[in-house]
Design a protein around this motif. Structure first.
Motif, PDB file in Angstrom:
ATOM      1  N   GLN A   1       5.709  50.799  59.736  1.00 29.25           N
ATOM      2  CA  GLN A   1       6.443  50.132  58.663  1.00 29.25           C
ATOM      3  C   GLN A   1       5.449  49.503  57.686  1.00 29.25           C
ATOM      4  N   VAL A   2       5.602  49.853  56.419  1.00 27.66           N
ATOM      5  CA  VAL A   2       4.686  49.346  55.402  1.00 27.66           C
ATOM      6  C   VAL A   2       5.005  47.884  55.107  1.00 27.66           C
ATOM      7  N   GLN A   3       3.944  47.095  55.036  1.00 34.27           N
ATOM      8  CA  GLN A   3       4.079  45.686  54.656  1.00 34.27           C
ATOM      9  C   GLN A   3       3.092  45.387  53.529  1.00 34.27           C
ATOM     10  N   LEU A   4       3.498  44.515  52.618  1.00 38.03           N
ATOM     11  CA  LEU A   4       2.681  44.138  51.474  1.00 38.03           C
ATOM     12  C   LEU A   4       2.557  42.619  51.435  1.00 38.03           C
ATOM     13  N   GLN A   5       1.373  42.144  51.061  1.00 43.38           N
ATOM     14  CA  GLN A   5       1.127  40.713  51.010  1.00 43.38           C
ATOM     15  C   GLN A   5       0.313  40.376  49.766  1.00 43.38           C
ATOM     16  N   GLU A   6       0.874  39.525  48.923  1.00 42.76           N
ATOM     17  CA  GLU A   6       0.177  39.088  47.721  1.00 42.76           C
ATOM     18  C   GLU A   6      -0.750  37.909  48.031  1.00 42.76           C
ATOM     19  N   SER A   7      -1.841  37.826  47.291  1.00 44.76           N
ATOM     20  CA  SER A   7      -2.733  36.673  47.410  1.00 44.76           C
ATOM     21  C   SER A   7      -3.428  36.435  46.078  1.00 44.76           C
ATOM     22  N   GLY A   8      -3.798  35.176  45.868  1.00 45.01           N
ATOM     23  CA  GLY A   8      -4.477  34.815  44.636  1.00 45.01           C
ATOM     24  C   GLY A   8      -4.264  33.355  44.316  1.00 45.01           C
ATOM     25  N   PRO A   9      -4.907  32.856  43.261  1.00 44.07           N
ATOM     26  CA  PRO A   9      -4.776  31.444  42.909  1.00 44.07           C
ATOM     27  C   PRO A   9      -3.378  31.104  42.419  1.00 44.07           C
ATOM     28  N   GLY A  10      -2.935  29.930  42.757  1.00 43.01           N
ATOM     29  CA  GLY A  10      -1.599  29.508  42.356  1.00 43.01           C
ATOM     30  C   GLY A  10      -1.559  28.846  40.990  1.00 43.01           C
ATOM     31  N   LEU A  11      -2.717  28.489  40.469  1.00 44.77           N
ATOM     32  CA  LEU A  11      -2.778  27.795  39.185  1.00 44.77           C
ATOM     33  C   LEU A  11      -3.855  28.446  38.326  1.00 44.77           C
ATOM     34  N   VAL A  12      -3.473  28.782  37.116  1.00 42.19           N
ATOM     35  CA  VAL A  12      -4.396  29.401  36.167  1.00 42.19           C
ATOM     36  C   VAL A  12      -4.272  28.646  34.842  1.00 42.19           C
ATOM     37  N   LYS A  13      -5.389  28.404  34.204  1.00 44.71           N
ATOM     38  CA  LYS A  13      -5.367  27.711  32.916  1.00 44.71           C
ATOM     39  C   LYS A  13      -5.033  28.682  31.784  1.00 44.71           C
ATOM     40  N   PRO A  14      -4.373  28.187  30.756  1.00 35.92           N
ATOM     41  CA  PRO A  14      -4.096  29.039  29.597  1.00 35.92           C
ATOM     42  C   PRO A  14      -5.370  29.664  29.044  1.00 35.92           C
ATOM     43  N   LEU A  18      -5.439  35.903  35.031  1.00 34.13           N
ATOM     44  CA  LEU A  18      -4.743  35.836  36.319  1.00 34.13           C
ATOM     45  C   LEU A  18      -5.147  37.048  37.134  1.00 34.13           C
ATOM     46  N   SER A  19      -5.612  36.822  38.369  1.00 32.35           N
ATOM     47  CA  SER A  19      -6.029  37.926  39.231  1.00 32.35           C
ATOM     48  C   SER A  19      -5.337  37.805  40.579  1.00 32.35           C
ATOM     49  N   LEU A  20      -4.602  38.847  40.937  1.00 33.40           N
ATOM     50  CA  LEU A  20      -3.878  38.885  42.209  1.00 33.40           C
ATOM     51  C   LEU A  20      -4.244  40.132  42.998  1.00 33.40           C
ATOM     52  N   THR A  21      -4.176  40.003  44.309  1.00 37.92           N
ATOM     53  CA  THR A  21      -4.438  41.106  45.231  1.00 37.92           C
ATOM     54  C   THR A  21      -3.202  41.381  46.062  1.00 37.92           C
ATOM     55  N   CYS A  22      -2.902  42.650  46.262  1.00 37.44           N
ATOM     56  CA  CYS A  22      -1.852  43.061  47.187  1.00 37.44           C
ATOM     57  C   CYS A  22      -2.510  43.842  48.318  1.00 37.44           C
ATOM     58  N   THR A  23      -2.406  43.316  49.527  1.00 36.22           N
ATOM     59  CA  THR A  23      -2.967  43.979  50.700  1.00 36.22           C
ATOM     60  C   THR A  23      -1.849  44.712  51.424  1.00 36.22           C
ATOM     61  N   VAL A  24      -2.066  45.994  51.659  1.00 31.15           N
ATOM     62  CA  VAL A  24      -1.052  46.861  52.236  1.00 31.15           C
ATOM     63  C   VAL A  24      -1.429  47.214  53.667  1.00 31.15           C
ATOM     64  N   SER A  25      -0.477  47.116  54.563  1.00 29.31           N
ATOM     65  CA  SER A  25      -0.679  47.527  55.942  1.00 29.31           C
ATOM     66  C   SER A  25       0.443  48.459  56.352  1.00 29.31           C
ATOM     67  N   GLY A  26       0.148  49.302  57.344  1.00 26.70           N
ATOM     68  CA  GLY A  26       1.163  50.200  57.858  1.00 26.70           C
ATOM     69  C   GLY A  26       1.285  51.501  57.093  1.00 26.70           C
ATOM     70  N   PRO A 109       9.818  48.584  50.185  1.00 20.54           N
ATOM     71  CA  PRO A 109       9.329  47.286  50.624  1.00 20.54           C
ATOM     72  C   PRO A 109       8.706  46.474  49.492  1.00 20.54           C
ATOM     73  N   ARG A 110       8.701  45.166  49.643  1.00 26.81           N
ATOM     74  CA  ARG A 110       8.155  44.248  48.671  1.00 26.81           C
ATOM     75  C   ARG A 110       7.532  43.085  49.405  1.00 26.81           C
ATOM     76  N   GLY A 111       6.454  42.513  48.871  1.00 27.05           N
ATOM     77  CA  GLY A 111       5.859  41.332  49.462  1.00 27.05           C
ATOM     78  C   GLY A 111       6.744  40.112  49.301  1.00 27.05           C
ATOM     79  N   GLN A 112       6.330  39.018  49.900  1.00 25.64           N
ATOM     80  CA  GLN A 112       7.116  37.782  49.837  1.00 25.64           C
ATOM     81  C   GLN A 112       6.982  37.084  48.499  1.00 25.64           C
ATOM     82  N   GLY A 113       5.962  37.424  47.743  1.00 26.44           N
ATOM     83  CA  GLY A 113       5.771  36.820  46.435  1.00 26.44           C
ATOM     84  C   GLY A 113       4.806  35.652  46.486  1.00 26.44           C
ATOM     85  N   THR A 114       4.141  35.433  45.369  1.00 20.88           N
ATOM     86  CA  THR A 114       3.228  34.294  45.254  1.00 20.88           C
ATOM     87  C   THR A 114       3.478  33.595  43.918  1.00 20.88           C
TER      88      THR A 114
END
Length: 120
Positions: A1-14, A18-26, A109-114
């Motif tokens: 079963q494919v799973q996705l997980q987002e990661s990255g900083p929660g706060l970015v200045k104007p 913005l840089s995010l990573t999606c790590t895929v397993s399965g 499938p979709r990640g939980q969101g960040t």
């Protein structure tokens, strides 16, 4: 079963990037044929499509964000990435990564969101 997980900083200045990573397993992101997708939900609004990188490495960006968006991948680590440059407060949203079999799909499938907040 494919799973996705987002990661990255929660706060970015104007004006920053913005840089995010999606790590895929399965499952491999190079397995044919899927669209590995970034979407977001601004506060109080519906899901907004950002773009994708497909199994063959081709990319698509929604026109309203195209000039500021880059989606790339690392096949060795089974990850794909979102970069959104020159961010503004309106880019504040919950960002999701997803996989779909059709262009424009939101998964599952979709990640939980960040949560990403753009603020000084």
């Amino acid at each position: 079963q494919v799973q996705l997980q987002e990661s990255g900083p929660g706060l970015v200045k104007p004006s920053q990037t913005l840089s995010l990573t999606c790590t895929v397993s399965g499952g491999s992101i190079t397995t044919n044929f899927y669209y590995w997708t970034w979407i977001r939900r601004p506060p109080g609004k519906g899901l907004e499509y950002i773009g994708y990188i497909a199994s063959d490495g081709s990319t698509y960006y929604t026109p309203s964000l195209k000039s500021r968006t880059t989606i790339s991948r690392d096949t060795t680590n089974n990850q794909f990435f979102l970069e959104l440059s020159s961010v503004i407060p309106e880019d504040t949203a919950v960002y999701y990564c997803a996989r779909d079999t059709v262009r424009g799909g939101f998964g599952p499938p979709r990640g939980q969101g960040t949560q990403v907040t753009v603020s000084a």
